[in-house]
Design a protein around this motif. Sequence first.
Motif, PDB file in Angstrom:
ATOM      1  N   LYS A  54       0.820  -1.222   0.000  1.00  0.00           N
ATOM      2  CA  LYS A  54       0.000   0.000   0.000  1.00  0.00           C
ATOM      3  C   LYS A  54       0.851   1.269   0.000  1.00  0.00           C
ATOM      4  CE  LYS A  54      -4.214   1.925   1.734  1.00  0.00           C
ATOM      5  NZ  LYS A  54      -5.445   1.656   2.437  1.00  0.00           N
ATOM      6  N   ALA A  55       1.972   1.244   0.712  1.00  0.00           N
ATOM      7  CA  ALA A  55       2.825   2.440   0.785  1.00  0.00           C
ATOM      8  C   ALA A  55       3.335   2.844  -0.601  1.00  0.00           C
ATOM      9  CB  ALA A  55       3.995   2.194   1.732  1.00  0.00           C
ATOM     10  N   ARG A  56       3.640   1.874  -1.435  1.00  0.00           N
ATOM     11  CA  ARG A  56       4.153   2.152  -2.779  1.00  0.00           C
ATOM     12  C   ARG A  56       3.055   2.064  -3.842  1.00  0.00           C
ATOM     13  NH1 ARG A  56       8.098  -0.962  -0.286  1.00  0.00           N
ATOM     14  NH2 ARG A  56      10.046   0.137   0.051  1.00  0.00           N
ATOM     15  N   LEU A  57       1.818   1.811  -3.404  1.00  0.00           N
ATOM     16  CA  LEU A  57       0.664   1.688  -4.306  1.00  0.00           C
ATOM     17  C   LEU A  57       0.938   0.686  -5.432  1.00  0.00           C
ATOM     18  CD1 LEU A  57      -0.453   5.418  -4.465  1.00  0.00           C
ATOM     19  CD2 LEU A  57      -1.450   3.563  -3.102  1.00  0.00           C
ATOM     20  N   ARG A  58       1.366  -0.532  -4.998  1.00  0.00           N
ATOM     21  CA  ARG A  58       1.695  -1.605  -5.938  1.00  0.00           C
ATOM     22  C   ARG A  58       1.050  -2.908  -5.484  1.00  0.00           C
ATOM     23  NH1 ARG A  58       7.887  -1.336  -7.579  1.00  0.00           N
ATOM     24  NH2 ARG A  58       7.338  -3.436  -8.138  1.00  0.00           N
ATOM     25  N   ILE A  59       0.602  -3.678  -6.452  1.00  0.00           N
ATOM     26  CA  ILE A  59       0.147  -5.042  -6.204  1.00  0.00           C
ATOM     27  C   ILE A  59       0.837  -5.918  -7.245  1.00  0.00           C
ATOM     28  CG2 ILE A  59      -1.803  -6.644  -6.169  1.00  0.00           C
ATOM     29  CD1 ILE A  59      -3.586  -4.277  -5.339  1.00  0.00           C
ATOM     30  N   ASP A  60       1.565  -6.927  -6.769  1.00  0.00           N
ATOM     31  CA  ASP A  60       2.262  -7.852  -7.660  1.00  0.00           C
ATOM     32  C   ASP A  60       1.754  -9.261  -7.398  1.00  0.00           C
ATOM     33  OD1 ASP A  60       4.183  -6.098  -9.010  1.00  0.00           O
ATOM     34  OD2 ASP A  60       4.969  -5.797  -6.991  1.00  0.00           O
ATOM     35  N   VAL A  61       1.487  -9.986  -8.475  1.00  0.00           N
ATOM     36  CA  VAL A  61       0.939 -11.329  -8.371  1.00  0.00           C
ATOM     37  C   VAL A  61       1.908 -12.309  -9.015  1.00  0.00           C
ATOM     38  CG1 VAL A  61      -1.020 -12.818  -8.939  1.00  0.00           C
ATOM     39  CG2 VAL A  61      -1.397 -10.386  -8.472  1.00  0.00           C
ATOM     40  N   GLU A  62       2.279 -13.349  -8.238  1.00  0.00           N
ATOM     41  CA  GLU A  62       3.169 -14.405  -8.723  1.00  0.00           C
ATOM     42  C   GLU A  62       2.383 -15.698  -8.825  1.00  0.00           C
ATOM     43  OE1 GLU A  62       6.308 -14.931  -5.923  1.00  0.00           O
ATOM     44  OE2 GLU A  62       7.279 -13.035  -6.421  1.00  0.00           O
ATOM     45  N   TYR A  63       2.578 -16.414  -9.874  1.00  0.00           N
ATOM     46  CA  TYR A  63       1.925 -17.692 -10.102  1.00  0.00           C
ATOM     47  C   TYR A  63       2.585 -18.773  -9.250  1.00  0.00           C
ATOM     48  CZ  TYR A  63       0.377 -21.759 -12.827  1.00  0.00           C
ATOM     49  OH  TYR A  63      -0.167 -22.951 -13.237  1.00  0.00           O
ATOM     50  N   ILE A  64       1.770 -19.638  -8.648  1.00  0.00           N
ATOM     51  CA  ILE A  64       2.284 -20.757  -7.855  1.00  0.00           C
ATOM     52  C   ILE A  64       2.006 -22.085  -8.555  1.00  0.00           C
ATOM     53  CG2 ILE A  64       2.134 -22.029  -5.685  1.00  0.00           C
ATOM     54  CD1 ILE A  64       1.425 -19.363  -4.320  1.00  0.00           C
ATOM     55  N   ASP A  65       0.721 -22.327  -8.876  1.00  0.00           N
ATOM     56  CA  ASP A  65       0.361 -23.632  -9.417  1.00  0.00           C
ATOM     57  C   ASP A  65      -0.963 -23.563 -10.161  1.00  0.00           C
ATOM     58  OD1 ASP A  65       0.714 -26.455  -9.738  1.00  0.00           O
ATOM     59  OD2 ASP A  65      -0.763 -26.778  -8.168  1.00  0.00           O
ATOM     60  N   GLY A  66      -1.124 -24.433 -11.152  1.00  0.00           N
ATOM     61  CA  GLY A  66      -2.370 -24.506 -11.888  1.00  0.00           C
ATOM     62  C   GLY A  66      -2.122 -24.799 -13.357  1.00  0.00           C
ATOM     63  N   PRO A  67      -3.040 -24.395 -14.226  1.00  0.00           N
ATOM     64  CA  PRO A  67      -2.973 -24.778 -15.638  1.00  0.00           C
ATOM     65  C   PRO A  67      -2.033 -23.935 -16.504  1.00  0.00           C
ATOM     66  CG  PRO A  67      -4.901 -23.430 -15.267  1.00  0.00           C
ATOM     67  CD  PRO A  67      -4.264 -23.652 -13.919  1.00  0.00           C
ATOM     68  N   PHE A  68      -1.339 -22.983 -15.911  1.00  0.00           N
ATOM     69  CA  PHE A  68      -0.491 -22.085 -16.695  1.00  0.00           C
ATOM     70  C   PHE A  68       0.973 -22.527 -16.661  1.00  0.00           C
ATOM     71  CE2 PHE A  68      -4.045 -19.518 -15.180  1.00  0.00           C
ATOM     72  CZ  PHE A  68      -4.503 -18.968 -16.364  1.00  0.00           C
ATOM     73  N   ARG A  69       1.690 -22.198 -17.710  1.00  0.00           N
ATOM     74  CA  ARG A  69       3.148 -22.331 -17.712  1.00  0.00           C
ATOM     75  C   ARG A  69       3.702 -21.165 -16.890  1.00  0.00           C
ATOM     76  NH1 ARG A  69       5.670 -25.321 -20.980  1.00  0.00           N
ATOM     77  NH2 ARG A  69       4.099 -25.231 -22.626  1.00  0.00           N
ATOM     78  N   PHE A  70       3.086 -19.993 -17.089  1.00  0.00           N
ATOM     79  CA  PHE A  70       3.397 -18.826 -16.266  1.00  0.00           C
ATOM     80  C   PHE A  70       2.187 -17.896 -16.271  1.00  0.00           C
ATOM     81  CE2 PHE A  70       4.649 -17.285 -20.438  1.00  0.00           C
ATOM     82  CZ  PHE A  70       4.181 -15.984 -20.446  1.00  0.00           C
ATOM     83  N   LEU A  71       2.112 -17.104 -15.247  1.00  0.00           N
ATOM     84  CA  LEU A  71       1.087 -16.071 -15.112  1.00  0.00           C
ATOM     85  C   LEU A  71       1.691 -14.999 -14.227  1.00  0.00           C
ATOM     86  CD1 LEU A  71      -1.913 -14.977 -15.231  1.00  0.00           C
ATOM     87  CD2 LEU A  71      -2.269 -16.250 -13.119  1.00  0.00           C
ATOM     88  N   GLU A  72       1.649 -13.776 -14.687  1.00  0.00           N
ATOM     89  CA  GLU A  72       2.133 -12.666 -13.865  1.00  0.00           C
ATOM     90  C   GLU A  72       1.241 -11.465 -14.117  1.00  0.00           C
ATOM     91  OE1 GLU A  72       6.152 -12.396 -15.419  1.00  0.00           O
ATOM     92  OE2 GLU A  72       5.549 -10.742 -16.718  1.00  0.00           O
ATOM     93  N   ASN A  73       0.978 -10.765 -13.077  1.00  0.00           N
ATOM     94  CA  ASN A  73       0.314  -9.483 -13.285  1.00  0.00           C
ATOM     95  C   ASN A  73       0.747  -8.504 -12.220  1.00  0.00           C
ATOM     96  OD1 ASN A  73      -1.782  -9.364 -11.174  1.00  0.00           O
ATOM     97  ND2 ASN A  73      -2.772 -10.999 -12.288  1.00  0.00           N
ATOM     98  N   ARG A  74       0.617  -7.249 -12.579  1.00  0.00           N
ATOM     99  CA  ARG A  74       1.012  -6.185 -11.651  1.00  0.00           C
ATOM    100  C   ARG A  74       0.071  -5.006 -11.836  1.00  0.00           C
ATOM    101  NH1 ARG A  74       5.210  -5.772 -15.642  1.00  0.00           N
ATOM    102  NH2 ARG A  74       4.940  -3.813 -16.756  1.00  0.00           N
TER     103      ARG A  74
END
Length: 137
Positions: A59-79
């Motif tokens: 919240k201090a830097r007004l950022r949300i980062d999402v890292e993929y752990i497991d599931g049907p994707f080879r990779f998934l990233e969003n920010r």
Amino acid sequence: MFDLVADVEKYPEFVPLCESLRVRRRSASGEGVETLVADMSVGYRAIKETFATRVMLDKARLRIDVEYIDGPFRFLENRWRFIEARNGGCDVDFHIAYEFRNRALGMLMGAMFDRAFRMFTNAFEERAKRVYASPEA
């Protein structure tokens, strides 16, 4: 807007294709960053998939980062990046990249996911209007 996006448990109410979201674990660092591990189930007609992500809410830097752990994707990233606008509003920079692990699933669901991700912007804008609208409006 940061708080609206960070409220991941509400996603099934308004995010396209999101059928359920369960936060498995929540922790906070000494630097004010909250980290969630969450399972999101998405579906369209007979196709249903669940995947796990690690969501870092800064919240201090007004950022949300999402890292993929497991599931049907080879990779998934969003920010997400939230930038104060001159008019008192907020500009949101959203980036997502993904690739399905299974080529056939990617071909089947890829176009649908592309459309859904394009609808995300509208879904979050509409949600913001409902959540932040003044009673006089």
